[in-house]
Design an enzyme around this catalytic site. Sequence first.
Site, PDB file in Angstrom:
ATOM      1  CB  SER A  93      -0.933  -0.055   1.206  1.00 46.05           C
ATOM      2  OG  SER A  93      -2.009   0.802   1.013  1.00 46.05           O
ATOM      3  CG  ASP A 117      -5.812   1.162  -0.657  1.00 45.71           C
ATOM      4  OD1 ASP A 117      -4.905   1.997  -0.897  1.00 45.71           O
ATOM      5  OD2 ASP A 117      -5.731   0.333   0.267  1.00 45.71           O
TER       6      ASP A 117
END
Lengths: 455, 450
Positions: free
Chosen positions: B99, B247
């Site tokens: 991430s 995301d």
Amino acid sequence: MTAGNQLRISQVGLRGVVGRGLEASHVIDFASAFGTFLEGAGPVVLGRDPRASGTMMREGVVAALLATGHDVLDLGIVSTPVLQHAIRARDAAGGISIGASHNAAEWNALKFFAARGTYLSTAEASELLDIYNLRKFHFREYRELGTLRHDHTALDPYLDELADFYDMTALGKLKAVVDCCNGTSSLILRRMRERFGLNLILINEQIEGVSFAHEPAINPRTVSLQLAPLVAPLGADAGFLFDIDSDRVAIATERGDAVSEEMVLPMLADYLLPRGFGKLVITNLSTTALIDEIAARHNGKLIRVPVGRQASMDALATYRPEQISIAGEGTGAVMMPQFRFVYDGIASMLAVLSLRLERGLPLSEIVSGYPRYSILKGEVPLVAHRIPHLLMELQRTYSDGVADVRDGLRVAWPGRWFHVRVSQTEPLVRVICEQRGDPPTALFEALMEQVRSMA
Amino acid sequence: MREHNLKIGVSGIRGVVGEFLTPSLACAFARAFGTFVGAGRVVLGRDTRQSGQMLQHAVSCGLLSAGCGVVDVGIQPTPTLQVYVGATRARGGISITASHNPPEYNALKLFNGEGLFFNHYERRELLDLYYQSSFHNAANAEIGRITRDEETPRRMHIERVLRHVDAERIRARRFRTALDGVNGAGSQLSCQFLERSLGCRLSAISVDPTKPFPREAEPRPDTLGELRDLVRRENAEIGFGQDPDGDRLAVADETGRILDNDDVLALVVDAVLARLPGDVVVNLSSSSSIDDIAAAHGRRCYRTPVGEANVVEMMRAVKAVIGGEGSNGGIIFPAVQYCRDSYTGMAFLLDLMERTGLPVSALAARLPKYYRRSGKVAFEHGRLGPIMQALEEQFPEAAADRSDGLKLTVADGWIAVRASNTEPLMRMAVEAKSEEAAESMYREVVKLVS
């Protein structure tokens, strides 16, 4: 085969039944060891046979090689000889072959190759095993990881080399039936048909991952299963059977008779010795004595070494390539200097066909033209600590012959010899006994009796 | 402080590639995962980190050896992968991404057959399998195949997002947009999405997935300087900044100012509630402005501990229509998928701009005004408890929530302290109606902590 833990780790690599001994962690660790062991800048070339588990093993091998900083060139499903050719052609640092050759489909294995495209020497293999056992892997940081490329162009350059040596146009006059046993040979043979117009009829040519048409072993029994009965009805000049990775070949005559795998090396030596390369023939202590006669016929020199791939590789390394004519075993595995000392079933098949063409005789007559030798083989389960005693007893019993103790005991008399040795891969004592002419039944029985009494 | 270079826990496995996160470890974790979900298809994708390819093969090896088939979706934003897992009824999914962590890190994000994070019990079970090395070892005949499908996940994801906004009218506006894709997994999909699906004029930087991250991976005001310049140079009406796995979303207004992530979430909540009836779920350190917006729409706002899985769990329980986590730029819109999704965020912001005709700066100015201060200090075992006790004594009149660290709600604001789930840090946040109140409360916290 016993049901227990079916995993073997040795100097020839990693081998086992997938999921019943051979697990993903073995693959990753062994390939990590190889990646740590390998020096040199080039990529590592990777190929596999069609077993379904080959995909899983490929993924693990790729991850480990990238993690140890090597670029990977994946050739996909290829024969071991094609892979070995590509290692040299692409200036690779080394190679890994994923495939279990003549073993049943449930098996798989990793085989490791050095930058020269040959199997590792004993010293190299020992170092690899040490790294594996110590789990001392050199994983690189994220900027130093390798990258993966796919390459499906390895076959043609390999065939070019075969076509340089064999007269493909002339060979097109012969017809052969080939049992591919659902392995990699079908990919090569189809392309050879296309490129050189060879007259090859293929059976079991569909590449298969789970169930092979029959056991892919190289021996007269497997030749007799499907191949041999087809040769005469199809009017073919010969029949050939390959194991899954195409490094070995078995032969059937035009009459449909299976030829002993022991005959492959003598026939190829007979073809190659007069062709101007070296005069040395290297084989192991268990191989037929017919090879002594063939070598002598062409003023060749026979060198016998202990059984096993490592001993052959180490012996080869002590001579200049141009000194050597041929090297091989009685298992149908033969290597030639023209093809970089790689066990190559396809090159062997072409040599047999070339011999057939040169002699102008049916294959059955060529085979029956050689002096007849009869070989008997047996095995007895091992009790390790009694082996030295057994061998000393045998040496005393047969003290009238010429003894060779480099690998168990081999005793030779004119026209007759036996070899008693311990298997490297299984807990067995192997007894091999050969005689010019009729089978040496009495000697064989006596030996088996003596070995059994010690077990 | 001990170096936390590898973390194996209920949220999966995360670490520095090389010495710590090795192919053997990734393979073993994938074997546990494959054993847990059972034979069947598992979707495997990754972000653009240099270690992604290596780990992908290690994970793929582990999944195949456990008897799973692998659907390789290649480089793919995590939300896109999650949508695809749920839609194709796979056994589960694994996204190889760390991430917003720096490039030397990588991690495995694990999803169940619905494309959701595993719940607490499932994660514990999976971890047990891993620690006990009790893996299913498939025999040759049980070994699955690897199939590839890179296009379907993207198509599915975009189709789902577009269903909920008025794409026709957004396209008609030909918005001038700017994008910083951090050369991440979303780089190409985002260009396609903004230009083709939403008809925007686009100026994009860092949208080459083959290149390393050009900036710190977490999209924050201090890492998005280039986006700010791009917006100004190109006269864009809005700018978007993504993280490597697509995301998280950060937003720049038409002046190039990077909006506070809480404001972005508040705007999206407002836009969604204007279209759909339902409640809202956010974590406890998200801004109170979201409560105000929910209230303005006559809806309820629920609070949960920090962490996407916690927010999602509550959203499912109360059937919320929108949710998220303010501080980290996570917008969760269940009609697309229960996951943090930058694409939903982009679509709803453009939708809001189209409907109101207002520039982003004006939309942000309309939000209820709160002042926020936040910070972090190195985590030391055993320090959080005493700090929590001291804070409670300091603010005796406050309402205390101990569901994740401590959150104290006072008359005109709140204070939260908690331990990070992913890094060895203690995080502190303060919010108040006035700048002075926020400042003074933050000073109190800092004094107690240091």
